[in-house]
Design a protein around this motif. Sequence first.
Motif, PDB file in Angstrom:
ATOM      1  N   HIS A  96       0.823  -1.210   0.000  1.00 43.02           N
ATOM      2  CA  HIS A  96       0.000   0.000   0.000  1.00 43.02           C
ATOM      3  C   HIS A  96       0.858   1.261   0.000  1.00 43.02           C
ATOM      4  N   LEU A  97       1.919   1.272   0.789  1.00 45.02           N
ATOM      5  CA  LEU A  97       2.809   2.430   0.830  1.00 45.02           C
ATOM      6  C   LEU A  97       3.486   2.663  -0.521  1.00 45.02           C
ATOM      7  N   SER A  98       3.832   1.583  -1.202  1.00 41.90           N
ATOM      8  CA  SER A  98       4.449   1.705  -2.524  1.00 41.90           C
ATOM      9  C   SER A  98       3.497   2.358  -3.515  1.00 41.90           C
ATOM     10  N   VAL A  99       2.232   1.941  -3.493  1.00 42.31           N
ATOM     11  CA  VAL A  99       1.231   2.506  -4.398  1.00 42.31           C
ATOM     12  C   VAL A  99       0.969   3.980  -4.060  1.00 42.31           C
ATOM     13  N   VAL A 100       0.897   4.287  -2.762  1.00 40.80           N
ATOM     14  CA  VAL A 100       0.676   5.670  -2.327  1.00 40.80           C
ATOM     15  C   VAL A 100       1.810   6.572  -2.816  1.00 40.80           C
ATOM     16  N   CYS A 101       3.054   6.121  -2.629  1.00 39.63           N
ATOM     17  CA  CYS A 101       4.207   6.918  -3.059  1.00 39.63           C
ATOM     18  C   CYS A 101       4.221   7.091  -4.568  1.00 39.63           C
ATOM     19  N   LEU A 102       3.867   6.027  -5.294  1.00 40.87           N
ATOM     20  CA  LEU A 102       3.862   6.095  -6.756  1.00 40.87           C
ATOM     21  C   LEU A 102       2.784   7.043  -7.258  1.00 40.87           C
ATOM     22  N   PHE A 103       1.576   6.933  -6.706  1.00 43.40           N
ATOM     23  CA  PHE A 103       0.452   7.743  -7.172  1.00 43.40           C
ATOM     24  C   PHE A 103       0.642   9.222  -6.839  1.00 43.40           C
ATOM     25  N   TYR A 104       0.874   9.514  -5.558  1.00 38.17           N
ATOM     26  CA  TYR A 104       1.001  10.909  -5.145  1.00 38.17           C
ATOM     27  C   TYR A 104       2.331  11.507  -5.588  1.00 38.17           C
ATOM     28  N   GLY A 105       3.390  10.693  -5.598  1.00 41.38           N
ATOM     29  CA  GLY A 105       4.681  11.194  -6.054  1.00 41.38           C
ATOM     30  C   GLY A 105       4.645  11.603  -7.511  1.00 41.38           C
ATOM     31  N   ALA A 106       4.013  10.760  -8.346  1.00 37.96           N
ATOM     32  CA  ALA A 106       3.907  11.075  -9.768  1.00 37.96           C
ATOM     33  C   ALA A 106       3.024  12.302  -9.998  1.00 37.96           C
ATOM     34  N   GLY A 107       1.877  12.354  -9.289  1.00 40.71           N
ATOM     35  CA  GLY A 107       0.985  13.506  -9.434  1.00 40.71           C
ATOM     36  C   GLY A 107       1.625  14.801  -8.994  1.00 40.71           C
ATOM     37  N   LEU A 108       2.335  14.754  -7.858  1.00 38.82           N
ATOM     38  CA  LEU A 108       3.023  15.946  -7.361  1.00 38.82           C
ATOM     39  C   LEU A 108       4.142  16.355  -8.305  1.00 38.82           C
TER      40      LEU A 108
END
Length: 308
Positions: A243-255
């Motif tokens: 879950h943390l990996s997906v969160v970092c990928l999603f929000y990191g890419a969007g940011l």
Amino acid sequence: MEPQNLTVISEFLLLGLSEDPKLQPLLFGLFLTMYLISVAGNLIILLAVISDSHLHTPMYFFLSNLSLADVSFISTTVPKMLVNIQTQSKSITYAGYLTQVSFFYLFGILDSLLLTVMAYDWFVAICHLLIYTVIMDLCLCGMLVLVSFFISLLDSQLHISMVSQLTFCTDVEIPHFFCDPPQLFNFACSDTSINIILLYCMGAIFGGIPISGILSSYTIVLSILRVLSSGGKYKAFSTCGSHLSVVCLFYGAGLGVYLSSAVSSSPRKGAVASVMYTVVTPMLNPFIYSLGNRDIKTALQRILSRKA
């Protein structure tokens, strides 16, 4: 030249990632492959959760909804891009534009909220293990998904309301592969200052609050993990790691997209960067959740053994 209201514009032009004719076959093959991988991967997870009774738990209920949201999210942008490349047409109708904007924000925000709900689920599972099944009952799980959907629907309608009131003086050629309202503001001849303020406010509310909720949940979780045994820590990290990996990928890419668009004057670079969270993230999510997940692997093996 008199301003032209958005309602009388019959179509917009999506210029895509590149206008080089030599790159079009490569882009078509690349995005078609990523789209098929994303749809197949997410549908496999959905099938595994539905068909295996061992996965009928809150965690996998939310994961199946996230997979469904990912399929819908990527399907709002990539198919239209593939059609435009194949037909060598860059146009999208006014109705198609509004539809794409609506579904893009609906499923994009739904993704964000479901990640927040999943963080809450991890928090309850680790911090309140003994009463986990009491707290996360079927009623609460269903309500959390429904509330997330209606909040996402509200956000998408607010974006539709903003773009439907813009006026234009020239034809609209958007240097992007999908309909992005911030790009549209650059072509409006009416005052867009209020729209931009509202856009940032909605971004802060619908993006900032979920991120804050996720960070708060995991801050508490990490503080509890300090007192657990090494075996307990490993089990907790294996549960939360995906879950943390997906969160970092999603929000990191969007940011990263919005930061790059702020420092770069080239809208085409922002379009290329946006591929990360609109296409790459939905494609990688099934692999992140399934490769290290024994329950998913076991469920898939059961499905394959039945068919064999």
